[in-house]
Design a protein around this motif. Structure first.
Motif, PDB file in Angstrom:
ATOM      1  N   CYS A  75      16.842  -2.700   7.628  1.00 52.72           N
ATOM      2  CA  CYS A  75      16.707  -3.051   9.051  1.00 52.72           C
ATOM      3  C   CYS A  75      16.966  -4.538   9.272  1.00 52.72           C
ATOM      4  O   CYS A  75      17.658  -4.919  10.223  1.00 52.72           O
ATOM      5  CB  CYS A  75      15.314  -2.681   9.566  1.00 52.72           C
ATOM      6  N   ILE A  79      20.902  -5.307   8.717  1.00 53.70           N
ATOM      7  CA  ILE A  79      21.718  -4.840   9.844  1.00 53.70           C
ATOM      8  C   ILE A  79      21.350  -5.600  11.115  1.00 53.70           C
ATOM      9  O   ILE A  79      22.228  -5.960  11.903  1.00 53.70           O
ATOM     10  CB  ILE A  79      21.567  -3.317  10.039  1.00 53.70           C
ATOM     11  N   SER A 130      23.811  -7.836  13.281  1.00 48.13           N
ATOM     12  CA  SER A 130      23.994  -7.495  14.697  1.00 48.13           C
ATOM     13  C   SER A 130      23.787  -8.700  15.602  1.00 48.13           C
ATOM     14  O   SER A 130      24.575  -8.928  16.529  1.00 48.13           O
ATOM     15  CB  SER A 130      23.028  -6.380  15.103  1.00 48.13           C
ATOM     16  N   VAL A 170      26.460  -2.916  21.809  1.00 49.45           N
ATOM     17  CA  VAL A 170      26.156  -2.207  20.556  1.00 49.45           C
ATOM     18  C   VAL A 170      25.327  -3.103  19.636  1.00 49.45           C
ATOM     19  O   VAL A 170      24.293  -2.682  19.100  1.00 49.45           O
ATOM     20  CB  VAL A 170      27.445  -1.749  19.839  1.00 49.45           C
ATOM     21  N   CYS A 171      25.757  -4.332  19.464  1.00 50.09           N
ATOM     22  CA  CYS A 171      25.042  -5.260  18.581  1.00 50.09           C
ATOM     23  C   CYS A 171      23.627  -5.529  19.072  1.00 50.09           C
ATOM     24  O   CYS A 171      22.671  -5.536  18.293  1.00 50.09           O
ATOM     25  CB  CYS A 171      25.808  -6.578  18.458  1.00 50.09           C
ATOM     26  N   TRP A 191      21.321  -2.332  18.621  1.00 49.28           N
ATOM     27  CA  TRP A 191      20.967  -2.144  17.211  1.00 49.28           C
ATOM     28  C   TRP A 191      19.941  -3.183  16.759  1.00 49.28           C
ATOM     29  O   TRP A 191      18.973  -2.857  16.070  1.00 49.28           O
ATOM     30  CB  TRP A 191      22.212  -2.189  16.327  1.00 49.28           C
ATOM     31  N   LEU A 221      16.175  -1.917  15.566  1.00 50.18           N
ATOM     32  CA  LEU A 221      15.801  -2.137  14.165  1.00 50.18           C
ATOM     33  C   LEU A 221      14.730  -3.212  14.051  1.00 50.18           C
ATOM     34  O   LEU A 221      13.837  -3.125  13.197  1.00 50.18           O
ATOM     35  CB  LEU A 221      17.034  -2.479  13.331  1.00 50.18           C
ATOM     36  N   THR A 223      22.581  11.001  21.019  1.00 53.87           N
ATOM     37  CA  THR A 223      23.630  10.588  20.087  1.00 53.87           C
ATOM     38  C   THR A 223      24.689  11.676  19.949  1.00 53.87           C
ATOM     39  O   THR A 223      25.886  11.387  19.965  1.00 53.87           O
ATOM     40  CB  THR A 223      23.020  10.268  18.703  1.00 53.87           C
ATOM     41  N   TYR A 277      27.935   5.693  18.502  1.00 54.95           N
ATOM     42  CA  TYR A 277      27.657   4.465  17.748  1.00 54.95           C
ATOM     43  C   TYR A 277      26.685   3.559  18.496  1.00 54.95           C
ATOM     44  O   TYR A 277      25.958   2.795  17.888  1.00 54.95           O
ATOM     45  CB  TYR A 277      28.954   3.704  17.442  1.00 54.95           C
ATOM     46  N   CYS A 316      21.223   4.339  16.724  1.00 58.10           N
ATOM     47  CA  CYS A 316      20.110   3.511  16.268  1.00 58.10           C
ATOM     48  C   CYS A 316      18.775   3.979  16.845  1.00 58.10           C
ATOM     49  O   CYS A 316      17.718   3.690  16.285  1.00 58.10           O
ATOM     50  CB  CYS A 316      20.344   2.045  16.610  1.00 58.10           C
ATOM     51  N   SER A 320      15.946   4.369  14.154  1.00 52.36           N
ATOM     52  CA  SER A 320      14.792   3.460  14.195  1.00 52.36           C
ATOM     53  C   SER A 320      13.515   4.230  14.504  1.00 52.36           C
ATOM     54  O   SER A 320      12.438   3.878  14.027  1.00 52.36           O
ATOM     55  CB  SER A 320      15.017   2.355  15.229  1.00 52.36           C
TER      56      SER A 320
END
Length: 173
Positions: free
Chosen positions: A19, A22, A26, A57-58, A61, A65, A116, A133, A137, A141
């Motif tokens: 976590c 990533i 991110s 997206v970044c 995530w 996380l 998803t 995508y 998460c 998560s």
């Protein structure tokens, strides 16, 4: 039992490292993409349509996380109803909070998975990748948060048993 405890700790540590890794990537990608977008838009007068999708997206995530890591360390917001001297009552409220967390994380897992799967059929506007995508998460998560909360509830129940039996020294490790 010591072997099982070590295995659980090793697994929990590995999940946290994944976590963290990533999450850091991110956040770094988010900062780079947004900075690049600002420079291109304001100085080069170039539009980067894809930057918005990548930054979302970044960000998503990193947030989800990071939330899993916060759950592990019990670093989320807590409302203290009673002074610390009411150990049994506070321990009971911790258990109630853990149960509420498990219910919430189940919802994240269950409906995040459905969301998803729906995202596999929808493409993002700018970069033309499945929106799954963006969303995967959420159940991932949720699983990590559920894992950490189950460990917390086991710890809290052990603590409650010790408190009820009149033992003052409680080992939370």
């Amino acid at each position: 039992m010591d072997t099982i405890s070590k295995a659980i700790k090793t697994l929990s540590d590995a999940i946290e490292k994944i976590c963290e890794g990533i999450g850091i990537l991110s956040v770094a990608a988010f900062v780079v993409v947004i900075s690049l977008q600002v420079v291109c838009r304001n100085f080069l007068k170039i539009s980067m349509v894809w930057a918005n999708d990548i930054s979302v997206v970044c960000f998503v995530w990193a947030v989800f996380l990071g939330s899993a890591i916060a759950v592990r360390h019990r670093a989320h917001y807590v409302l203290a109803f009673l002074p610390e001297r009411f150990e049994k009552s506070n321990c009971f409220l911790d258990i109630v909070g853990d149960i509420a967390g498990i219910i919430f994380f189940y919802v994240l897992i269950r409906y995040g998975y459905d969301y998803t799967i729906m995202g596999l059929k929808r493409m993002s506007t700018a970069i033309n990748i499945p929106q799954a995508y963006f969303f995967m998460c959420i159940p991932l998560s949720g699983c990590f948060m559920m894992w950490y909360t189950i460990l917390d509830i086991v710890s809290d129940v052990k603590k409650m048993v010790l408190l009820v039996n009149g033992k003052k020294e409680v080992n939370n490790g």
